[in-house]
Structures are given as structure tokens and as C-alpha cells.
Motif scaffolding. Structure first.
Motif, mmCIF file in Angstrom:
data_model
loop_
_atom_site.group_PDB
_atom_site.id
_atom_site.type_symbol
_atom_site.label_atom_id
_atom_site.label_comp_id
_atom_site.label_asym_id
_atom_site.label_seq_id
_atom_site.Cartn_x
_atom_site.Cartn_y
_atom_site.Cartn_z
ATOM 1 N N GLU A 58 0.824 -1.197 0.000
ATOM 2 C CA GLU A 58 0.000 0.000 0.000
ATOM 3 C C GLU A 58 0.860 1.249 0.000
ATOM 4 O O GLU A 58 1.980 1.253 0.515
ATOM 5 N N MET A 59 0.300 2.307 -0.574
ATOM 6 C CA MET A 59 0.977 3.599 -0.581
ATOM 7 C C MET A 59 -0.081 4.694 -0.473
ATOM 8 O O MET A 59 -1.074 4.676 -1.213
ATOM 9 N N THR A 60 0.105 5.618 0.453
ATOM 10 C CA THR A 60 -0.851 6.705 0.634
ATOM 11 C C THR A 60 -0.192 8.040 0.319
ATOM 12 O O THR A 60 1.028 8.162 0.281
ATOM 13 N N ASP A 61 -1.026 9.045 0.078
ATOM 14 C CA ASP A 61 -0.581 10.423 -0.137
ATOM 15 C C ASP A 61 0.559 10.478 -1.155
ATOM 16 O O ASP A 61 1.679 10.839 -0.838
ATOM 17 N N HIS A 62 0.249 10.137 -2.389
ATOM 18 C CA HIS A 62 1.293 9.933 -3.387
ATOM 19 C C HIS A 62 1.133 10.845 -4.593
ATOM 20 O O HIS A 62 0.049 11.364 -4.876
ATOM 21 N N SER A 63 2.235 11.006 -5.308
ATOM 22 C CA SER A 63 2.250 11.633 -6.627
ATOM 23 C C SER A 63 2.797 10.610 -7.618
ATOM 24 O O SER A 63 3.884 10.076 -7.399
ATOM 25 N N PRO A 64 2.068 10.317 -8.701
ATOM 26 C CA PRO A 64 2.566 9.348 -9.685
ATOM 27 C C PRO A 64 3.498 9.997 -10.702
ATOM 28 O O PRO A 64 3.257 11.110 -11.168
ATOM 29 N N ILE A 65 4.556 9.291 -11.027
ATOM 30 C CA ILE A 65 5.475 9.701 -12.084
ATOM 31 C C ILE A 65 5.550 8.541 -13.073
ATOM 32 O O ILE A 65 5.698 7.388 -12.675
ATOM 33 N N TYR A 66 5.437 8.855 -14.356
ATOM 34 C CA TYR A 66 5.409 7.815 -15.383
ATOM 35 C C TYR A 66 6.603 7.957 -16.320
ATOM 36 O O TYR A 66 6.956 9.063 -16.722
ATOM 37 N N MET A 67 7.187 6.824 -16.683
ATOM 38 C CA MET A 67 8.224 6.790 -17.705
ATOM 39 C C MET A 67 7.772 5.819 -18.787
ATOM 40 O O MET A 67 7.684 4.606 -18.553
ATOM 41 N N PHE A 68 7.465 6.366 -19.966
ATOM 42 C CA PHE A 68 6.912 5.595 -21.069
ATOM 43 C C PHE A 68 8.005 5.153 -22.035
ATOM 44 O O PHE A 68 8.966 5.883 -22.274
#
Length: 245
Positions: free
Chosen positions: A33-43
Motif C-alpha cells: 500500500e501507498m498513501t498520499d502519493h504523486s505518480p510519475i510515469y516513464m513511457f
């Protein structure tokens, strides 16, 4: 608090704005689990080679617009990307977070992957990892900082371009790795903490990197720990030593 919820398909597919990230798969969840997050994507992307139009070059496209420095950062990285593209981007983002006036003590940076057994999205923390990139290798780093490491029993663990493993230059099979580390550490440590120093050829994929990280994590305990430095190297830029890495 915002809780990260995702449905991960058996193939480890993660979607963002109609773009897809193929995630690595493993058979264990380091974190669930992970709370209070910002997603970062590398495509994973390709483009036409400038010198040979019949060839395609792999490039990384980074979506970092939601990276809020006061939150936990969740890195969703396509498993096909090579480390030589991934690590410089991670280092830049790590530096951005450290320099931000909004950065909050206690927040984490984690990698995502798919747990193929539990069929959930899993997380691997790397908050304290400092990457040494391109021309560094732990064997030389330890020698240069011998005063700091003399109180540890140090193992140099290397994953080469073929994803083969050596420990202090000795070939070790993937199946034997965990038992070898635990038994050898117990036999040679003389009461010292064993420190594992990880090295990765930058031609390895992110998929191989996560699999190797989890393999090593399975070998750790109170007496066997991971160095906070990780070495992702370009073999051509390492100093000549006439020795086996």
C-alpha cells in the motif's frame, strides 16, 4: 489521505491517459500500500534513427507534471526501458525533490511492479538510494573510502550486461545467490555487519533491475544490509583494472 488503488492485469499493464506502462512482475510484494502519493510515469517510446532511417532508437518519455514534493513519489516505469535512459531521469527527479522548499521529511520514493501471485500492485522503496552513474563501480569506491567501510564486511555484487551475477568477481547462479550470501556472510563476517554493494550494467532493462533488486532484498536480514549507494555503470567508462568485475 489519498490511497493508491490500481487493478494490475496478469501481464502487468498500467494505464495513464490512454498511454500504457508495462510493469515488471515478481512473486512477492515488498510493500502493498501507498498513501498520499504523486505518480510519475516513464513511457517506452521509439523514434527514427537519424543516421539509419531503417532503425529505431528507444527513448524515454517522462510525465512528471504531478510530482508534488510534499508527497510520496510513485515511479511507474516501463519494464522495457534500459537503465541508461531510466537512471539519469530518476537522479534528476531525486535532486528536484531534495531542492524543493516544499519537500517534507519522511516522504518516500518507490518503484512499482506487479505481484503476479497476489495479483496486486506492489512497491519497492528506494528513498535513501544514491545512484553513482556511468563511470563508478563499488570495488573502486570502497577502496577510495576504506576508512568508512572498514567496520563492515563488504561484498561487491555485480549484474553484468548479460544479467549474470558475480560476487567479489566469483560467478554465482541466480538459484544459489541467496544461500551463498547468507552462508558466506556467516562464515567470513567475524561479527561485522555484511554490506552488499550493488552494481548494474546500464544496458540492463528496468525489468531486470527490479528482479535483481528483489532477489538481493530476499538475502538481507539484520546482519546483511544494502549499501545506500548503487552503481549503474557504462563498462567502457570504468577504469582499467585487469580484474573480473
Amino acid at each position: 489521505m489519498k490511497k493508491l488503488v490500481a487493478i494490475v492485469a496478469l501481464m502487468g499493464l498500467f494505464s495513464c491517459n490512454n498511454e500504457e506502462v508495462l510493469l515488471p512482475q515478481e512473486n512477492v510484494s515488498v510493500m502493498k500500500e501507498m498513501t498520499d502519493h504523486s505518480p510519475i510515469y516513464m513511457f517506452f517510446k521509439t523514434e527514427e534513427n537519424k543516421d539509419d532511417k531503417e532503425k529505431l532508437d528507444t527513448i524515454v518519455e517522462v510525465n512528471r507534471k504531478n510530482s508534488i514534493s510534499s508527497t510520496n513519489w510513485v515511479f511507474n516505469i516501463d519494464k522495457r526501458l534500459p537503465l541508461k535512459l531510466v537512471i539519469p531521469e530518476i537522479m534528476e527527479l531525486q535532486d528536484k525533490k531534495k531542492r524543493s522548499s516544499h519537500s517534507k521529511t519522511g516522504t518516500m520514493n518507490v518503484f512499482t511492479y506487479s505481484d503476479s501471485v497476489a495479483k496486486n500492485l506492489a512497491f519497492f522503496p528506494f528513498t535513501d538510494v544514491e545512484f553513482k552513474y556511468s563511470k563508478h563501480f563499488s570495488k573502486f569506491f570502497i577502496k577510495k573510502h576504506a576508512e568508512h567501510y572498514r567496520n563492515f564486511h563488504n561484498f561487491t555484487v555485480n549484474f553484468n550486461k548479460d544479467n549474470k551475477i558475480t560476487v567479489d568477481g566469483n560467478d554465482i547462479s541466480r538459484e544459489e545467490f541467496i544461500d551463498f550470501i547468507k552462508e558466506f556472510a556467516e562464515f567470513t563476517s567475524d561479527g561485522k555487519i555484511t554490506m552488499l554493494h550493488l552494481n548494474f550494467d546500464n544496458r540492463l532493462t528496468y525489468d531486470q533491475y527490479i528482479q535483481n533488486k528483489i532477489l538481493v532484498w530476499k538475502a538481507t536480514n539484520n546482519e546483511i544490509q544494502l549499501s545506500s549507494f548503487e552503481f549503474v555503470y557504462d563498462e567502457k567508462k570504468l577504469p582499467e583494472c585487469g580484474c573480473k568485475l
